[in-house]
Design a protein around this motif. Sequence first.
Motif, PDB file in Angstrom:
ATOM      1  N   ILE A 127       0.727  -1.005  -0.172  1.00  0.00           N
ATOM      2  CA  ILE A 127      -0.060   0.013   0.109  1.00  0.00           C
ATOM      3  C   ILE A 127       0.735   1.284   0.200  1.00  0.00           C
ATOM      4  CG2 ILE A 127      -1.680   1.352   1.411  1.00  0.00           C
ATOM      5  CD1 ILE A 127      -2.940  -1.159   2.418  1.00  0.00           C
ATOM      6  N   TYR A 128       1.898   1.297   0.658  1.00  0.00           N
ATOM      7  CA  TYR A 128       2.767   2.287   0.910  1.00  0.00           C
ATOM      8  C   TYR A 128       3.402   2.958  -0.412  1.00  0.00           C
ATOM      9  CZ  TYR A 128       6.845  -0.540   1.590  1.00  0.00           C
ATOM     10  OH  TYR A 128       7.956  -1.843   1.254  1.00  0.00           O
ATOM     11  N   LEU A 129       3.544   1.808  -1.197  1.00  0.00           N
ATOM     12  CA  LEU A 129       4.161   2.234  -2.583  1.00  0.00           C
ATOM     13  C   LEU A 129       3.327   2.680  -3.459  1.00  0.00           C
ATOM     14  CD1 LEU A 129       6.869   0.237  -4.617  1.00  0.00           C
ATOM     15  CD2 LEU A 129       4.913   1.035  -5.742  1.00  0.00           C
ATOM     16  N   GLU A 130       1.907   2.161  -3.516  1.00  0.00           N
ATOM     17  CA  GLU A 130       1.029   2.550  -4.146  1.00  0.00           C
ATOM     18  C   GLU A 130       0.409   4.075  -3.890  1.00  0.00           C
ATOM     19  OE1 GLU A 130      -0.550   1.199  -6.703  1.00  0.00           O
ATOM     20  OE2 GLU A 130       0.178  -0.870  -6.733  1.00  0.00           O
ATOM     21  N   ASP A 131       0.832   4.391  -2.572  1.00  0.00           N
ATOM     22  CA  ASP A 131       0.062   5.699  -2.166  1.00  0.00           C
ATOM     23  C   ASP A 131       1.342   6.698  -2.756  1.00  0.00           C
ATOM     24  OD1 ASP A 131      -2.191   5.084  -0.958  1.00  0.00           O
ATOM     25  OD2 ASP A 131      -1.486   5.760   1.223  1.00  0.00           O
ATOM     26  N   PHE A 132       2.476   6.202  -2.812  1.00  0.00           N
ATOM     27  CA  PHE A 132       3.478   7.052  -3.304  1.00  0.00           C
ATOM     28  C   PHE A 132       3.285   7.370  -4.640  1.00  0.00           C
ATOM     29  CE2 PHE A 132       7.444   8.419  -5.073  1.00  0.00           C
ATOM     30  CZ  PHE A 132       8.150   9.266  -4.112  1.00  0.00           C
TER      31      PHE A 132
END
Length: 316
Positions: free
Chosen positions: A302-307
């Motif tokens: 999720i943290y990569l998608e949010d970036f």
Amino acid sequence: MVIFHLLMNIIHIIDLCVLGGLMIERQHLQIMREIERQGSLTKAADALFLTQSALSHSVKKLEDSLGINLWQKKGRQIQMTQAGIALLKSAEKLLPQFEKIEDNLKLMAQGEKGILKIGMECHPCYQWLLKVVKPYLAKYPDVDVDVKQKFKFGGVGALYNQEIDLLVTPDPIQTKGLIFIPVFEYEQSLVVATDHPLAHKRFITPEDLIEQTLITYPVEPSRLDIFNLFLSVSNCLPKQHKTVEATDIMLQMVEANRAVACLPKWLVKQYQKEMNIKAIKLGKSGLQKTLYLGCRAEAQPIYLEDFLQLAKRTKG
């Protein structure tokens, strides 16, 4: 890396406990800690959601396998033996490590913890990246960001081989298993001092640079837009070509009329507030580019998608 070291410490201690067929379980450590905290078997059992008999049976079984008592009763009081105190000290050391590992793994499973490794193939884009990273770090306090610029087999190779998670590049190379997401469009421009002889021109031709000193980042000319998309079209070369790593130094040299440079127009606008420099269009139509973020096509945390989403909302 922290989780790895914690696991190795725990495995080492557990290995010592397994010697001779002995197996000290996590529950034994929890029992010893709760007895110390609560002060009685009844309260310790309640805290661990066990019956007192189940708690006593578990410890008795361990004592039998060890051949040593961990505590002794004095009336209603529990007094730990030297062996019990030794096991308690191990519990106080090991249990927080177990709990930390579990918390970290839960955060990873939820996509809220990890290391986001970003590769840069766009030198001037560091200024843009800073605008993305600042709010991102505030949103994800348990995610670290690591930025790399040099790769053994190029940016695409580093992405494909999982050396990095994201690649910031204006020149994507379509590769199976990778996807490149457009972030924003921008214009490459020639940067000159406001009193430079070329400053009055509406646009620059390749021939205008024949007598100029061109300063760029330390990148192969074949990978620089000013060479492969502008000068090479007319078989022109600058009088001299110099390289500088830092954008600030590059623009100070431009302002001092030591050289001209090629940079994104959005970046020049930021520096124009404090420096006497000017951005001029390259060719009548300008030199248009698009910045991309490359990532692996597989499912991402999720943290990569949010970036990615934050980056698409952040213009240069």
